[in-house]
Scaffold this motif. Structure first.
Motif, mmCIF file in Angstrom:
data_model
loop_
_atom_site.group_PDB
_atom_site.id
_atom_site.type_symbol
_atom_site.label_atom_id
_atom_site.label_comp_id
_atom_site.label_asym_id
_atom_site.label_seq_id
_atom_site.Cartn_x
_atom_site.Cartn_y
_atom_site.Cartn_z
ATOM 1 N N GLU A 17 31.110 1.249 2.745
ATOM 2 C CA GLU A 17 30.544 2.226 3.675
ATOM 3 C C GLU A 17 29.022 2.276 3.569
ATOM 4 O O GLU A 17 28.325 2.366 4.568
ATOM 5 C CB GLU A 17 31.083 3.617 3.334
ATOM 6 N N ILE A 18 28.540 2.235 2.316
ATOM 7 C CA ILE A 18 27.086 2.284 2.107
ATOM 8 C C ILE A 18 26.443 1.066 2.763
ATOM 9 O O ILE A 18 25.450 1.160 3.464
ATOM 10 C CB ILE A 18 26.744 2.343 0.602
ATOM 11 N N LEU A 19 27.076 -0.086 2.541
ATOM 12 C CA LEU A 19 26.541 -1.327 3.082
ATOM 13 C C LEU A 19 26.540 -1.292 4.615
ATOM 14 O O LEU A 19 25.611 -1.788 5.255
ATOM 15 C CB LEU A 19 27.399 -2.492 2.564
ATOM 16 N N SER A 20 27.577 -0.659 5.173
ATOM 17 C CA SER A 20 27.679 -0.644 6.641
ATOM 18 C C SER A 20 26.592 0.222 7.265
ATOM 19 O O SER A 20 26.300 0.101 8.455
ATOM 20 C CB SER A 20 29.060 -0.159 7.067
ATOM 21 N N GLY A 21 25.990 1.120 6.457
ATOM 22 C CA GLY A 21 24.923 1.962 6.990
ATOM 23 C C GLY A 21 23.575 1.269 7.028
ATOM 24 O O GLY A 21 22.616 1.804 7.571
ATOM 25 N N PRO B 143 20.635 -1.451 8.039
ATOM 26 C CA PRO B 143 20.284 -2.111 9.307
ATOM 27 C C PRO B 143 20.839 -3.541 9.388
ATOM 28 O O PRO B 143 21.211 -3.994 10.455
ATOM 29 C CB PRO B 143 18.750 -2.138 9.290
ATOM 30 N N ASP B 144 20.886 -4.215 8.239
ATOM 31 C CA ASP B 144 21.359 -5.598 8.270
ATOM 32 C C ASP B 144 21.975 -5.941 6.931
ATOM 33 O O ASP B 144 21.533 -5.466 5.891
ATOM 34 C CB ASP B 144 20.170 -6.535 8.563
ATOM 35 N N GLU B 145 23.035 -6.771 6.946
ATOM 36 C CA GLU B 145 23.618 -7.221 5.678
ATOM 37 C C GLU B 145 24.189 -8.612 5.873
ATOM 38 O O GLU B 145 24.459 -9.040 6.993
ATOM 39 C CB GLU B 145 24.714 -6.255 5.213
ATOM 40 N N SER B 146 24.339 -9.310 4.758
ATOM 41 C CA SER B 146 24.997 -10.612 4.832
ATOM 42 C C SER B 146 25.619 -10.934 3.488
ATOM 43 O O SER B 146 24.988 -10.775 2.439
ATOM 44 C CB SER B 146 23.998 -11.678 5.291
ATOM 45 N N ASP B 147 26.877 -11.341 3.484
ATOM 46 C CA ASP B 147 27.627 -11.694 2.274
ATOM 47 C C ASP B 147 27.572 -10.610 1.207
ATOM 48 O O ASP B 147 27.449 -10.912 0.010
ATOM 49 C CB ASP B 147 27.096 -13.001 1.670
ATOM 50 N N GLY B 148 27.632 -9.367 1.627
ATOM 51 C CA GLY B 148 27.642 -8.280 0.647
ATOM 52 C C GLY B 148 26.260 -7.852 0.188
ATOM 53 O O GLY B 148 26.127 -6.900 -0.569
ATOM 54 N N PHE B 149 25.215 -8.526 0.617
ATOM 55 C CA PHE B 149 23.847 -8.135 0.259
ATOM 56 C C PHE B 149 23.226 -7.306 1.390
ATOM 57 O O PHE B 149 23.542 -7.519 2.558
ATOM 58 C CB PHE B 149 22.959 -9.375 0.074
ATOM 59 N N PHE B 150 22.337 -6.384 1.016
ATOM 60 C CA PHE B 150 21.454 -5.794 2.007
ATOM 61 C C PHE B 150 20.439 -6.870 2.394
ATOM 62 O O PHE B 150 19.927 -7.582 1.511
ATOM 63 C CB PHE B 150 20.689 -4.591 1.428
ATOM 64 N N LYS B 151 20.163 -6.960 3.668
ATOM 65 C CA LYS B 151 19.203 -7.979 4.116
ATOM 66 C C LYS B 151 17.931 -7.264 4.539
ATOM 67 O O LYS B 151 17.966 -6.355 5.380
ATOM 68 C CB LYS B 151 19.812 -8.723 5.307
#
Lengths: 476, 94
Positions: free
Chosen positions: B75-79, B81-89
Motif C-alpha cells: 500500500e505504501i509503495l502504491s502511494g 508517484p513511481d515504482e519499479s520492481d518493488g523500489f520507489f523510483k
C-alpha cells in the motif's frame, strides 16, 4: 612527508543488533526483498509517531561504557534536516545537544584516542543507481530507521595505520559485546574521517577535509594515505586547501571533491517533539557495567597471565566471546592450556569454518575436547586418529570420544596383539626379512609400515618397533 | 531583521526546490512576517524559568524489541508517484 604531521578524527557508525527498528516494529533483517520491511513510521508518512526501542538504548549504553564514556543522565533526540531521496521524512532523528554519552577513550598500541561522544540515530534507506535506469534512482527503505550509534573521536589519531588499528579495536569490542555485527560489506559498520596536516610542532590545526565512502579497512587506510599526500603536496606548491567533503573512489584509488551543492552542512537541528527525553540513572549504569564485564583486551591479558599463552594465541582465542568461553570451559578441566589452544585454533577452527558452524554448536563440546586431550597425553591415541575422529564428528554430529570408542580407534598397547601382527607380517614378507638380514636397515621401516596398515595406524609405535626388532633377531 | 532574496535562495537550495524570482521575493516578505511574529517571544524574560524539553512531563518511554510483520508495504509503495520492481523510483540526483 616527515616535516608534516597528520591529524585524523573518525566518525564510526555501527548498526545495533536489534530485531526491530529504532522507532517501529519492522524487522532489521538484511538482504530481504526491497521495501518489504517498511511501515508508515519508517516510510516517513505524515501523522505517525516514533517509539524508542529500549534494546537499542541498552546496546548503545553497553558500547558507551565499554569505551569509558560517561552516560548522560539526561538525553534526548533531535531532528537533523537534509533533503535526499534515501530520507523519507526529510529529517533524520538523531541526537545533537544531549548525546547518549561523552568523554571516553580507547587505547591502541600504547596511545590513547579520546572519544568525544557517542550518540544514537536512525539509519537512512538505500539508493541504487543502475546504469540502465538512466535518469532514475531506486529507493529501498528496508534500512530506513535501523538503529545506529555514531562514535566520534577527538582529532587524536596520527596516521592511517593508527586509524585502521582504532577501527579494528572498535569492531572487536562491538562484536564481542554483541552490540553490532560490524559487517562492513553489509554496511553495518561504516566510517568517515576528518583529516588535516600541519607542520610538526605546530599547535593550530590545518584545514581539514571530510572523507566519505570508505567501505573497508583497507579503503580507510588507502584513502587517508592518499588524502594526506594530496594535502601535503598542495601545501608544498604553496596552494591553499579548501575545507570540503571528498569521496573515496576505490576504483581510481583517489579522493574526489563533491560538488559544493551536495555538501550543505546546514542541518537546522531542533529537538524532536515526537519523543520524550530519557534519563540514565546510576542503577541502570551499574546494570550495564555488569553486563559489559571483561573486555577482549583485558581477557587477552588474563589469558597470557593465567594460562601462559603466547600473545598471538591469546589474541586469537579472545577475538570472539564464544571462542574465549569455550577455551575457558576446556581449560577448567585440563591442565595443559597450550595443547587445548592448538586444537581449538587448528583443527577445530578449520572444521567450524568448513562446516559453517558456530563454536557454541560444535559437535565437539568442551568436555569432548578435554577427554581427547587426556587420551593423547596418556598415549592412548595419536594425533592422526584425533584428526580423523574430529572430522567424522563434524560430519555426523557424534561426539569424537564416542567415535574413538565405537570404532576402536584407541592405540593398541596389548603386546600379544601387536606380536601376532608382527609374526604374520614377517611371514608374508620374506624378501624384506632377507633384505634386513643382508644389512638393509630401511627394510624395518617397510615392515613397520605394513604392520601399521594392518592395525589401521593404531599400534603403539614404540612397542611395535621394539618388539619387531626383537622378533627379527630371534628368527635370525 | 530583514530576510533577503538570497536567504530564500539558500533555503531553496537546502530543500532542493527551484524557485522563480517572483516566488523568492514573495517568500522573503512572508517569511520575514513569520519570523517577526515568532520573535516577539524573545521579549519575554525567561531567566528563571527552567527549559521545557517536552510538553509531557514523562521520560523513558520505550518499546520492547519485537518484530511486527509489515502488512502494508504494498500500500505504501502504491502511494508513490513511481515504482519499479518493488523500489520507489525517483529522479536521479547524483
Amino acid at each position: 612527508m616527515e616535516e608534516h604531521e597528520i591529524v585524523i578524527g573518525l566518525e564510526v557508525h555501527a548498526e545495533l543488533l536489534t530485531e526491530s527498528k529504532m522507532f517501529c516494529g519492522c524487522s532489521t533483517k538484511f538482504g530481504s526483498a526491497p521495501n518489504t520491511q517498511i511501515c508508515p513510521v519508517c516510510a516517513g508518512l505524515p501523522g505517525t509517531l516514533p517509539v524508542i526501542n529500549g534494546k537499542a538504548v541498552e546496546l548503545a549504553l553497553k558500547a558507551a561504557i565499554a569505551l569509558k564514556c560517561r552516560p548522560a543522565s539526561f538525553s534526548r533526540f533531535a531532528r537533523k534536516h537534509y533533503f535526499y531521496p534515501d530520507l523519507p521524512k526529510n529529517f533524520q532523528i538523531s541526537q545533537f545537544e544531549e548525546p547518549l554519552a561523552e568523554g571516553g577513550y580507547l587505547s591502541i598500541e600504547g596511545r590513547t584516542i579520546r572519544i568525544k561522544r557517542i550518540h544514537m540515530e536512525e539509519d537512512a534507506g538505500k539508493l541504487l543507481h543502475s546504469e540502465d535506469e538512466g535518469s532514475f534512482s531506486s529507493v529501498d527503505l528496508n534500512r530506513s530507521c535501523v538503529p545506529l550509534i555514531e562514535i566520534v573521536t577527538e582529532p587524536d589519531i596520527r596516521s592511517s595505520f593508527e586509524a585502521e588499528k582504532f577501527l579494528a579495536s572498535i569492531k572487536r569490542i562491538l562484536e564481542y559485546l554483541e552490540v553490532s555485527d560490524c559487517n562492513m560489506e553489509e554496511g553495518s559498520l561504516r566510517c568517515d574521517a576528518n583529516i588535516s596536516v600541519r607542520k610538526k610542532g605546530d599547535e593550530a590545526f590545518g584545514v581539514k577535509t571530510e572523507i566519505k565512502n570508505m567501505n573497508s579497512f583497507k579503503a580507510v587506510r588507502k584513502a587517508l594515505d592518499y588524502e594526506a599526500r594530496r594535502q601535503i603536496s598542495q601545501l608544498k606548491k604553496g596552494e591553499k586547501l579548501r575545507q570540503e567533503t571528498r569521496l573515496w573512489n576505490d576504483g581510481l584509488q583517489i579522493t574526489e571533491g563533491m560538488r559544493s551543492k551536495e555538501e550543505a552542512h546546514d542541518y537546522r537541528y531542533f529537538p524532536e517533539p515526537d519523543l520524550v527525553p530519557f534519563t540514565v540513572d546510576s542503577s541502570w549504569t551499574e546494570r550495564i557495567t555488569a553486563m559489559v564485564g571483561e573486555l577482549p583486551v583485558q581477557r587477552k591479558e588474563r589469558f597470557i597471565k593465567d594460562y601462559s599463552l603466547s600473545d598471538y594465541d591469546a589474541e586469537v582465542l579472545t577475538a570472539g566471546k564464544d571462542t574465549a568461553d569455550y577455551f575457558e570451559k576446556c581449560a577448567a578441566g585440563y591442565p595443559n592450556p597450550k595443547l587445548l589452544a592448538n586444537w581449538i585454533m587448528g583443527d577445530i577452527a578449520a572444521l567450524l569454518k568448513s562446516h559453517k558452524t558456530d563454536i557454541c554448536d560444535s559437535p565437539v563440546g568442551p568436555e569432548s575436547l578435554v577427554r581427547i586431550a587426556s587420551m593423547i597425553e596418556e598415549g592412548k591415541i595419536t594425533g592422526s586418529i584425533v584428526k580423523k575422529a574430529l572430522q567424522e564428528s563434524f560430519d555426523t554430529g557424534i561426539a569424537p570420544e564416542k567415535i574413538i570408542a565405537e570404532k576402536n580407534l584407541a592405540q593398541i598397547h596389548n603386546e600379544d596383539r601387536i606380536n601376532a601382527v608382527i609374526k604374520e607380517t614377517v611371514e608374508e614378507n620374506p624378501k624384506a626379512v632377507q633384505d634386513y638380514k643382508n644389512g638393509k636397515e630401511q627394510a624395518v621401516s617397510f615392515l613397520i609400515g605394513q604392520i601399521m596398515r594392518k592395525t589401521s595406524g593404531q599400534a603403539n609405535p614404540a612397542i611395535l618397533k621394539k618388539n619387531l626388532l626383537e622378533y627379527l633377531k630371534e628368527i635370525k | 531583521m530583514g530576510i533577503k532574496k538570497e536567504d530564500i535562495e539558500y533555503l531553496g537550495n537546502l530543500a532542493r526546490i527551484g524557485l522563480t524570482d517572483e516566488e523568492k521575493e514573495r517568500f522573503a516578505k512572508e517569511l520575514e512576517k513569520i519570523i517577526y511574529y515568532v520573535s516577539q517571544l524573545s521579549e519575554v524574560s525567561t531567566e528563571k524559568i527552567p527549559p521545557v524539553w517536552h510538553v509531557l512531563p514523562v521520560t523513558n518511554v520505550f518499546r520492547e524489541d519485537g518484530v511486527e510483520k509489515s502488512s502494508c508495504s504494498e500500500e505504501i509503495l502504491s502511494g508513490a508517484p513511481d515504482e519499479s520492481d518493488g523500489f520507489f523510483k525517483v529522479p536521479r540526483i547524483i
